[in-house]
Scaffold this active site. Structure first.
Site, PDB file in Angstrom:
ATOM      1  N   GLU A  55      74.561  45.309  36.439  1.00 18.75           N
ATOM      2  CA  GLU A  55      75.120  43.973  36.259  1.00 18.75           C
ATOM      3  C   GLU A  55      74.497  43.266  35.057  1.00 18.75           C
ATOM      4  OE1 GLU A  55      74.337  44.411  40.786  1.00 18.75           O
ATOM      5  OE2 GLU A  55      73.681  45.345  38.904  1.00 18.75           O
ATOM      6  N   GLY A 271      58.325  79.545  57.312  1.00 17.59           N
ATOM      7  CA  GLY A 271      58.448  80.325  58.533  1.00 17.59           C
ATOM      8  C   GLY A 271      58.483  79.454  59.775  1.00 17.59           C
TER       9      GLY A 271
END
Length: 346
Positions: A55, A271
Site C-alpha cells: 500500500e 526415522g
C-alpha cells in the site's frame, strides 16, 4: 457491500503484482489505487522484509492529496502495527483513501486489526474479494501466522504390518519407484527437510529433491536434529543448501528458529524416533504414510511412543486422500481436531 467491475479487475492485477515479491518470512502482497471513477492511479507490491509494504509502495507514487477519495485494492488486510515500517492502515487513513477492498484477513495477533482501524476512521472497508486466490498465493504464510510455527508434515514408509524396517535394520526399499518419485515431488514443495542423526548415520541421505538423478529446481534446506556428530564426508554436506544442525531435543526451539529464517513448510523424514517425537509434541499438521504390500514382522515399528496410554488417548486423524502409487498406497491425513481458527476475510 458490492464490489465494482473496476475493483474486481484491480484485485486481479494486485494479485499478479504480489507474485513479484519474494516468498519467505513476509507475505507477498500487491496493491492498486483507483480513482473515484475507477481509473488506476498507482500500483505497488512488497519487495521483502524492511521494504515498503504494498500500500505504501503504491501511495509513494502519488503526490499530496492525489489519493483523497480514492480506493485501495489490496490482496491482504492492511497491517495495524509498527515494525520495520509503520502501519499501512494508518498510512491509508492519512492519505485520504475513502474505501479499501482487500482479499484476505491478516490473522496475526499483532499485525491484524487494520480493517477495524480503517472503519473507526470512517473508511469504507470490503473484505473477501477473491479471497481464495489470495490464500492460494500466501497460504503457507497464513498457516505460519495461525500456528505460530511452520507447517509440519511427518512422512514415513511402512510395511502392511506397520514396520519401517526389517529386523536387521534394512529399509531400502520398502516402497516402489512410484512412491519414491512422489516423495521427491513433495520434498521439492517444502522449505526444509528434517532428519535425525540416527537416520543420517544409518542411511547417509543426500536430502535432495530429485527427478531420477537430476536435481529438481527447488531444493529444501536440509536440517539435522541430534547431538551425534555428522561425518565430514556425509552426503548432506554436498547439498545445494548448507545444512542446519540442531544439537537439541527441543523441537519447539528448532521450529521457532526455522520460522525466523523464513521456513514455512517443514517435511519431517527422519526415522521412527524423530517422527514420533514430532507427533508426541503436537507438531504434526499432515501425515504422509506410504504403505507397501509387504510383511516384515519384528519390532521395527514405523512409530514408537507417541504418548498414547490407552485407546481414549489415540490421536485421531482425518483421511484427506488415499492415493495408489504403483503397488503401494499413500494415506494423506491430518489431525481430526482443528483448533486453528481464522479471522475475517480468511
Amino acid at each position: 457491500m458490492a464490489v465494482s467491475a473496476a475493483e474486481r479487475d484491480a484485485m486481479r492485477r494486485a494479485l499478479a503484482l504480489a507474485a513479484n515479491g519474494p516468498r519467505g518470512l513476509n507475505p507477498q502482497v500487491g496493491a492498486v489505487i483507483l480513482s473515484p471513477t475507477g481509473d488506476v492511479l498507482a500500483e505497488g507490491w512488497h519487495r521483502g522484509a524492511g521494504t515498503a509494504h504494498a500500500e505504501v509502495d503504491a501511495l509513494s507514487q502519488l503526490g499530496p492529496g492525489e489519493a483523497s477519495g480514492a480506493t485501495a485494492v489490496v490482496t491482504l488486510e492492511p497491517c495495524n502495527h509498527t515494525g520495520r515500517t509503520g502501519p499501512c492502515a494508518q498510512a491509508l487513513i492519512d492519505s485520504g483513501i475513502a474505501r479499501v477492498v482487500y482479499a484476505t484477513g491478516d490473522p496475526g495477533d499483532v499485525s491484524g486489526g487494520g480493517a477495524d482501524r480503517l472503519r473507526a476512521a470512517g473508511v469504507e472497508v470490503v473484505a473477501g474479494e477473491q479471497a481464495d486466490a489470495s490464500r492460494a498465493l500466501i497460504g503457507d504464510w497464513l498457516t505460519v501466522q495461525r500456528l505460530g510455527r511452520p507447517h509440519v508434515t511427518v512422512k514415513w514408509a511402512q510395511s502392511l504390518d506397520g514396520r519401517a524396517a526389517a529386523s536387521d535394520g534394512t529399509s531400502q526399499w520398502i516402497t516402489g519407484p512410484d512412491a519414491r518419485t512422489d516423495v521427491h515431488r513433495r520434498r521439492a514443495e517444502a522449505d526444509a527437510i528434517v532428519v535425525g542423526t540416527g537416520t543420517l548415520l544409518a542411511d547417509d541421505p543426500a536430502l535432495t529433491a530429485r527427478d531420477g538423478d537430476a536435481l529438481l529446481p527447488h531444493q529444501p534446506i536440509p536440517v539435522v536434529i541430534g547431538s551425534r556428530p555428522t561425518p565430514a564426508d556425509a552426503a548432506v554436506h554436498r547439498h545445494p543448501h548448507a545444512p542446519l544442525f540442531y544439537g537439541t531435543r527441543d523441537l519447539s526451539a528448532v521450529l521457532e528458529d526455522l520460522r525466523v529464517r523464513g521456513v514455512q513448510r517443514v517435511f519431517v523424514e527422519g526415522g521412527p524416533t524423530l517422527a514420533s517425537a514430532f507427533i508426541a509434541a503436537g507438531f504434526v499438521d499432515a501425515v504422509l504414510a506410504y504403505i507397501a504390500p509387504v510383511l516384515l514382522g519384528g519390532d521395527r515399528l514405523a512409530l514408537t511412543d507417541i504418548g498414547v496410554g490407552s485407546i481414549g488417548d489415540a490421536l485421531r486423524l482425518r483421511i484427506d486422500e488415499w492415493m495408489p502409487l504403483g503397488e503401494d498406497l499413500l494415506a494423506i491425513a491430518r489431525p481430526a481436531t482443528d483448533t486453528v481458527a481464522g479471522k475475517e476475510g480468511i
